[in-house]
Design a protein around this motif. Structure first.
Motif, PDB file in Angstrom:
ATOM      1  N   ILE A  45      46.935 -10.424  23.362  1.00  0.00           N
ATOM      2  CA  ILE A  45      45.555 -10.266  23.836  1.00  0.00           C
ATOM      3  C   ILE A  45      45.329 -11.236  24.981  1.00  0.00           C
ATOM      4  O   ILE A  45      45.608 -12.427  24.843  1.00  0.00           O
ATOM      5  N   CYS A  69      38.432  -6.588  22.947  1.00  0.00           N
ATOM      6  CA  CYS A  69      39.862  -6.370  23.221  1.00  0.00           C
ATOM      7  C   CYS A  69      40.487  -5.476  22.164  1.00  0.00           C
ATOM      8  O   CYS A  69      41.269  -4.580  22.482  1.00  0.00           O
ATOM      9  N   LEU A  70      40.152  -5.706  20.899  1.00  0.00           N
ATOM     10  CA  LEU A  70      40.725  -4.910  19.816  1.00  0.00           C
ATOM     11  C   LEU A  70      40.220  -3.468  19.818  1.00  0.00           C
ATOM     12  O   LEU A  70      40.873  -2.579  19.273  1.00  0.00           O
ATOM     13  N   MET A 119      47.948  -0.379  17.490  1.00  0.00           N
ATOM     14  CA  MET A 119      47.820  -0.560  16.041  1.00  0.00           C
ATOM     15  C   MET A 119      48.219   0.705  15.289  1.00  0.00           C
ATOM     16  O   MET A 119      48.890   0.633  14.255  1.00  0.00           O
ATOM     17  N   SER A 136      44.736  -1.001  22.589  1.00  0.00           N
ATOM     18  CA  SER A 136      44.899  -1.807  21.373  1.00  0.00           C
ATOM     19  C   SER A 136      44.897  -0.914  20.139  1.00  0.00           C
ATOM     20  O   SER A 136      45.719  -1.098  19.232  1.00  0.00           O
ATOM     21  N   LEU A 141      50.044  -7.189  13.293  1.00  0.00           N
ATOM     22  CA  LEU A 141      48.801  -7.456  14.013  1.00  0.00           C
ATOM     23  C   LEU A 141      48.853  -8.814  14.696  1.00  0.00           C
ATOM     24  O   LEU A 141      48.355  -8.990  15.808  1.00  0.00           O
TER      25      LEU A 141
END
Length: 133
Positions: free
Chosen positions: A67, A35-36, A45, A41, A62
């Protein structure tokens, strides 16, 4: 480094994410990683990272990243599918590198130039073409 410091990371710009013990039956770390790594994503970020010489993201922003959290069985299926594609991608990269090295070796042999591969990149063969005039 002291013994108690073994495994420490030497940078203030590194955040280590771990699934808390009490959540391990709900969250697969590999699913979280996938996911990150999504483009969305990463863009999220980057938008929140401090604009410095080495952009950094504080833990507070963060922590607000949303998510999706499907059930554990679905997470396992997602992880298996994505890991399989990652493995396939690595295999294709290895094939492409092998084809590139073979092409370099063959071109050198056919065009009459001797060829020595860089150490560790290809078996140590020397290809040469002898011209009969």
């Amino acid at each position: 480094m002291q013994q108690h410091q073994a495994g420490w990371l030497m940078s203030p710009n590194v955040i280590r994410l771990r699934v808390p013990e009490e959540q391990k039956d709900r969250v697969l770390p590999e699913d979280l990683l996938h996911c990150l790594c999504l483009d969305e994503s990463v863009a999220w970020m980057r938008d929140r990272a401090a604009a410095t010489a080495a952009p950094s993201l504080r833990s507070e922003p963060l922590g607000s990243l949303q998510i999706p959290l499907p059930g554990l069985v679905e997470q396992q299926e997602i992880v298996a599918a994505l890991n399989g594609l990652d493995e396939l991608g690595r295999a294709h990269l290895a094939v492409a590198a092998s084809v590139r090295h073979s092409r370099i070796a063959l071109a050198g042999a056919l065009l009459g130039q001797s060829w020595e591969p860089a150490p560790g990149t290809f078996p140590s063969h020397r290809f040469e073409k002898e011209a009969m005039l």
